[in-house]
Scaffold this active site. Structure first.
Site, mmCIF file in Angstrom:
data_model
loop_
_atom_site.group_PDB
_atom_site.id
_atom_site.type_symbol
_atom_site.label_atom_id
_atom_site.label_comp_id
_atom_site.label_asym_id
_atom_site.label_seq_id
_atom_site.Cartn_x
_atom_site.Cartn_y
_atom_site.Cartn_z
ATOM 1 N N TYR A 157 -12.911 -3.289 3.457
ATOM 2 C CA TYR A 157 -12.180 -2.122 3.917
ATOM 3 C C TYR A 157 -12.091 -1.082 2.801
ATOM 4 C CZ TYR A 157 -9.190 1.203 5.955
ATOM 5 O OH TYR A 157 -8.714 2.399 6.404
ATOM 6 N N GLU A 171 -3.302 6.802 19.144
ATOM 7 C CA GLU A 171 -4.085 5.701 18.580
ATOM 8 C C GLU A 171 -3.496 4.362 19.025
ATOM 9 O OE1 GLU A 171 -4.964 6.270 14.391
ATOM 10 O OE2 GLU A 171 -4.979 4.103 14.078
ATOM 11 N N ARG A 205 0.350 5.750 16.605
ATOM 12 C CA ARG A 205 0.644 7.091 16.095
ATOM 13 C C ARG A 205 -0.053 8.162 16.935
ATOM 14 N NH1 ARG A 205 -2.637 6.570 10.287
ATOM 15 N NH2 ARG A 205 -4.397 5.496 11.182
ATOM 16 N N ARG A 207 0.835 -1.216 0.000
ATOM 17 C CA ARG A 207 0.000 0.000 0.000
ATOM 18 C C ARG A 207 0.865 1.259 0.000
ATOM 19 N NH1 ARG A 207 -5.404 0.094 2.377
ATOM 20 N NH2 ARG A 207 -4.865 2.008 3.457
ATOM 21 N N ARG A 220 9.763 5.516 -3.170
ATOM 22 C CA ARG A 220 10.126 6.433 -4.260
ATOM 23 C C ARG A 220 11.608 6.794 -4.198
ATOM 24 N NH1 ARG A 220 5.657 9.934 -2.436
ATOM 25 N NH2 ARG A 220 3.762 9.163 -3.453
ATOM 26 N N ARG A 278 -10.648 -5.646 13.337
ATOM 27 C CA ARG A 278 -9.542 -5.164 14.149
ATOM 28 C C ARG A 278 -10.054 -3.847 14.724
ATOM 29 N NH1 ARG A 278 -5.336 -6.941 16.815
ATOM 30 N NH2 ARG A 278 -3.828 -5.290 16.970
ATOM 31 N N ASP A 297 -11.882 2.709 1.296
ATOM 32 C CA ASP A 297 -11.535 4.108 1.565
ATOM 33 C C ASP A 297 -12.779 4.945 1.258
ATOM 34 O OD1 ASP A 297 -8.949 4.103 2.543
ATOM 35 O OD2 ASP A 297 -8.052 3.987 0.548
HETATM 36 P P1 FAD Z 1 -19.822 4.193 8.543
HETATM 37 O O1 FAD Z 1 -19.180 5.516 8.502
HETATM 38 O O2 FAD Z 1 -19.365 3.223 9.567
HETATM 39 O O3 FAD Z 1 -21.410 4.416 8.690
HETATM 40 C C1 FAD Z 1 -22.302 3.403 9.102
HETATM 41 C C2 FAD Z 1 -23.259 4.014 10.102
HETATM 42 O O4 FAD Z 1 -24.297 3.074 10.379
HETATM 43 C C3 FAD Z 1 -22.597 4.348 11.429
HETATM 44 O O5 FAD Z 1 -22.744 5.718 11.714
HETATM 45 C C4 FAD Z 1 -23.348 3.478 12.438
HETATM 46 O O6 FAD Z 1 -23.580 4.121 13.682
HETATM 47 C C5 FAD Z 1 -24.685 3.235 11.723
HETATM 48 N N1 FAD Z 1 -25.360 2.028 12.190
HETATM 49 C C6 FAD Z 1 -24.837 0.784 12.292
HETATM 50 N N2 FAD Z 1 -25.755 -0.050 12.801
HETATM 51 C C7 FAD Z 1 -26.882 0.671 13.021
HETATM 52 C C8 FAD Z 1 -28.172 0.370 13.554
HETATM 53 N N3 FAD Z 1 -28.469 -0.868 13.986
HETATM 54 N N4 FAD Z 1 -29.084 1.359 13.646
HETATM 55 C C9 FAD Z 1 -28.784 2.634 13.247
HETATM 56 N N5 FAD Z 1 -27.576 2.957 12.740
HETATM 57 C C10 FAD Z 1 -26.632 2.004 12.623
HETATM 58 N N6 FAD Z 1 -10.724 6.412 4.263
HETATM 59 C C11 FAD Z 1 -10.058 7.285 3.485
HETATM 60 O O7 FAD Z 1 -10.434 7.486 2.326
HETATM 61 N N7 FAD Z 1 -8.986 7.994 3.970
HETATM 62 C C12 FAD Z 1 -8.523 7.844 5.236
HETATM 63 O O8 FAD Z 1 -7.548 8.504 5.638
HETATM 64 C C13 FAD Z 1 -9.199 6.901 6.085
HETATM 65 N N8 FAD Z 1 -8.781 6.706 7.342
HETATM 66 C C14 FAD Z 1 -9.437 5.807 8.133
HETATM 67 C C15 FAD Z 1 -8.965 5.622 9.439
HETATM 68 C C16 FAD Z 1 -9.578 4.712 10.270
HETATM 69 C C17 FAD Z 1 -9.079 4.518 11.684
HETATM 70 C C18 FAD Z 1 -10.685 3.957 9.777
HETATM 71 C C19 FAD Z 1 -11.362 2.929 10.648
HETATM 72 C C20 FAD Z 1 -11.165 4.152 8.491
HETATM 73 C C21 FAD Z 1 -10.546 5.067 7.650
HETATM 74 N N9 FAD Z 1 -11.008 5.302 6.351
HETATM 75 C C22 FAD Z 1 -10.328 6.188 5.552
HETATM 76 C C23 FAD Z 1 -12.216 4.608 5.801
HETATM 77 C C24 FAD Z 1 -13.537 5.414 6.008
HETATM 78 O O9 FAD Z 1 -13.746 5.636 7.383
HETATM 79 C C25 FAD Z 1 -14.719 4.611 5.430
HETATM 80 O O10 FAD Z 1 -14.510 4.343 4.072
HETATM 81 C C26 FAD Z 1 -16.104 5.309 5.512
HETATM 82 O O11 FAD Z 1 -16.244 6.092 6.662
HETATM 83 C C27 FAD Z 1 -17.201 4.263 5.492
HETATM 84 O O12 FAD Z 1 -18.491 4.840 5.406
HETATM 85 P P2 FAD Z 1 -19.788 3.947 5.628
HETATM 86 O O13 FAD Z 1 -20.960 4.833 5.429
HETATM 87 O O14 FAD Z 1 -19.698 2.702 4.852
HETATM 88 O O15 FAD Z 1 -19.680 3.440 7.144
HETATM 89 N N1 UDP Z 2 3.502 0.803 7.841
HETATM 90 C C1 UDP Z 2 4.692 0.700 8.520
HETATM 91 N N2 UDP Z 2 5.224 1.827 9.089
HETATM 92 C C2 UDP Z 2 4.622 3.022 9.004
HETATM 93 C C3 UDP Z 2 3.408 3.130 8.307
HETATM 94 C C4 UDP Z 2 2.866 1.993 7.734
HETATM 95 O O1 UDP Z 2 5.253 -0.389 8.632
HETATM 96 O O2 UDP Z 2 5.159 3.995 9.564
HETATM 97 C C5 UDP Z 2 2.944 -0.440 7.247
HETATM 98 C C6 UDP Z 2 1.916 -1.128 8.174
HETATM 99 O O3 UDP Z 2 2.101 -2.523 8.027
HETATM 100 C C7 UDP Z 2 0.591 -0.730 7.579
HETATM 101 C C8 UDP Z 2 0.935 -0.672 6.095
HETATM 102 O O4 UDP Z 2 2.263 -0.152 6.057
HETATM 103 O O5 UDP Z 2 -0.405 -1.693 7.854
HETATM 104 C C9 UDP Z 2 0.002 0.197 5.275
HETATM 105 O O6 UDP Z 2 -0.012 1.503 5.848
HETATM 106 P P1 UDP Z 2 -1.282 2.446 5.730
HETATM 107 O O7 UDP Z 2 -0.922 3.762 6.316
HETATM 108 O O8 UDP Z 2 -1.763 2.380 4.341
HETATM 109 O O9 UDP Z 2 -2.300 1.685 6.694
HETATM 110 P P2 UDP Z 2 -3.761 2.117 7.202
HETATM 111 O O10 UDP Z 2 -3.550 2.704 8.565
HETATM 112 O O11 UDP Z 2 -4.314 3.087 6.202
HETATM 113 O O12 UDP Z 2 -4.495 0.813 7.240
#
Ligand code: FAD
Ligand code: UDP
Length: 365
Positions: free
Chosen positions: A346, A298, A278, A170, A174, A247, A348
């Site tokens: 999973y 986190e 982080r 992922r 570079r 997870r 984005d």
């Molecule tokens: P959700 O946002 O989970 O929405 C689902 C909703 O359904 C929730 O609000 C929940 O409360 C509701 N719900 C569930 N069950 C019920 C129920 N029974 N009754 C009523 N409501 C309910 N993507 C990126 O592009 N860039 C990033 O940098 C990035 N960073 C991330 C970092 C983390 C730690 C995580 C976990 C994800 C990250 N993502 C990122 C991914 C991004 O969060 C998701 O792609 C996006 O938010 C998913 O939207 P969704 O609507 O599918 O789900």
């Molecule tokens: N990773 C790492 N060191 C870092 C950042 C990322 O080893 O400082 C590895 C780690 O295994 C991670 C993967 O690179 O799961 C992909 O990173 P990314 O930031 O895309 O993970 P995300 O948090 O978005 O799942």
């Protein structure tokens, strides 16, 4: 009577709701949380938009999705460039000429390539079979030991030689001086926060927060022709075939009485001993100059039933179970399953939007 009941006010639910409302449909959106926006929810603290469920950086190669989100809010020019902190030594991410220079003192791309080749050869890797071997063959043993091993094992709770190689692919590697973490064409943060963007998407649409679908299922179902369900697919079926695994992540958020704690939005702690993976300093996503700052540490953990689901564990065992649930879902006439929990994928943010727009086209024409 509503045309659509939408369960979940996250990105999937909100995009679908907007599209349906624009086509003249009567829509009700509910969410069990006390707020809209799902996992991209941002909350204001000390004038700073805090990413409550983890750092979210919008990035995409899809022009249609980029134009779509820009209809609801303006994006800033934020470019994600996390810094790695290994026991107090700082390195640039993703792996690039700045990283190689700091690690080995090399100055040219040719010197960096030679160094990596030498370490890869010494490790005797020809065909990488797991994350450890893949990492060493991409960036050598020194970077693997200092910047990858500890971080990855904390994040995934498993040794690197038991993790699939693709996870490390992922990250860009570079041989240029470019600290941009993503290769996407478009990148930024909504100015004013993600909650504002979702609020704008839901303008004019009836939304009820703090409502759990399952606690009011019969009554809600009776009020709508169709249901768009974005919660966990196994929960919809009361886990009758088993529980899908995730997870989990936990955040410890603090307000600090200083304008600048770490000088960057994200600093990764790549050693094995620091318990967090982080620290996010939220103000820097929007170039904030507030007098105080808000940081979140986190921590990664193994998910157990009842915890907040974050990352689907897309391994073989869970994949098979999901396929069984999907068969049930496909047979539903009144319900469409979508989003990261509904599709157990999973995604984005851009992929979730793309998926919601496709679902809307399929449903609404
Ligand atoms: P959700 O946002 O989970 O929405 C689902 C909703 O359904 C929730 O609000 C929940 O409360 C509701 N719900 C569930 N069950 C019920 C129920 N029974 N009754 C009523 N409501 C309910 N993507 C990126 O592009 N860039 C990033 O940098 C990035 N960073 C991330 C970092 C983390 C730690 C995580 C976990 C994800 C990250 N993502 C990122 C991914 C991004 O969060 C998701 O792609 C996006 O938010 C998913 O939207 P969704 O609507 O599918 O789900
Ligand atoms: N990773 C790492 N060191 C870092 C950042 C990322 O080893 O400082 C590895 C780690 O295994 C991670 C993967 O690179 O799961 C992909 O990173 P990314 O930031 O895309 O993970 P995300 O948090 O978005 O799942």
């Amino acid at each position: 009577m509503y045309d659509y009941l939408i369960v979940g006010a996250g990105l999937f639910g909100s995009v679908f709701a907007r599209e349906a409302a624009d086509k003249g449909k009567k829509v009700l959106v509910i969410d069990k949380r006390p707020h809209i926006a799902g996992n991209v929810y941002t909350k204001e603290m000390e004038g700073i938009n805090v990413h409550e469920y983890g750092a979210h950086i919008f990035h995409t190669n899809n022009r249609e999705v980029w134009d779509y989100v820009n209809k609801f809010i303006e994006f800033n020019r934020f470019t994600n460039s996390p810094v790695a902190n290994y026991k107090g030594e700082l390195f640039s991410l993703p792996f690039n000429m700045y990283t190689f220079n700091k690690m080995w003192g090399v100055v040219t791309p040719q010197e960096a390539e030679a160094k990596i080749e030498e370490q890869k050869k010494a490790a005797g890797i020809t065909e990488p079979k797991n994350l450890e071997e893949q990492a060493i063959s991409l960036v050598g043993t020194d970077i693997y030991e200092k910047l990858i091993k500890g971080y990855t094992e904390k994040q995934w709770g498993r040794p690197c030689n038991e993790l699939p190689a693709f996870i490390i692919k992922r990250l860009p590697v570079r041989y240029t001086f470019d600290n941009n973490y993503f290769n996407a064409l478009y990148q930024g943060i909504p100015m004013g926060g993600y909650t504002k963007m979702v609020e704008n998407m839901l303008e004019g649409i009836e939304v009820r927060t703090g409502v759990d679908y399952f606690e009011n299922k019969e009554e809600l179902d009776a009020q709508a022709d169709k249901i768009i369900y974005t919660g966990p697919i196994d929960a919809y079926y009361d886990f009758k075939l088993g529980t899908l695994e995730y997870r989990s992540v936990r955040f410890e958020t603090e307000v600090l009485d200083t304008p600048n704690f770490q000088g960057n939005a994200a600093v990764n702690y790549t050693d094995a001993e620091t318990p967090w993976t982080r620290i996010i300093e939220h103000k820097f996503f929007e170039f904030g100059d507030q007098p105080k700052t808000v940081i979140s540490r986190e921590f990664s953990s193994e998910w157990k039933p009842g915890d907040e689901p974050y990352y689907p564990v897309n391994d073989e065992k869970n994949g098979k179970l999901y396929e069984e649930y999907k068969k049930l879902a496909d047979a539903e006439e009144k319900v469409v399953f979508g989003g990261r929990l509904g599709e157990y994928k999973y995604y984005d943010m851009d992929k979730v939007i793309e998926s919601a727009l496709n679902a809307a086209t399929k449903e609404l024409g």
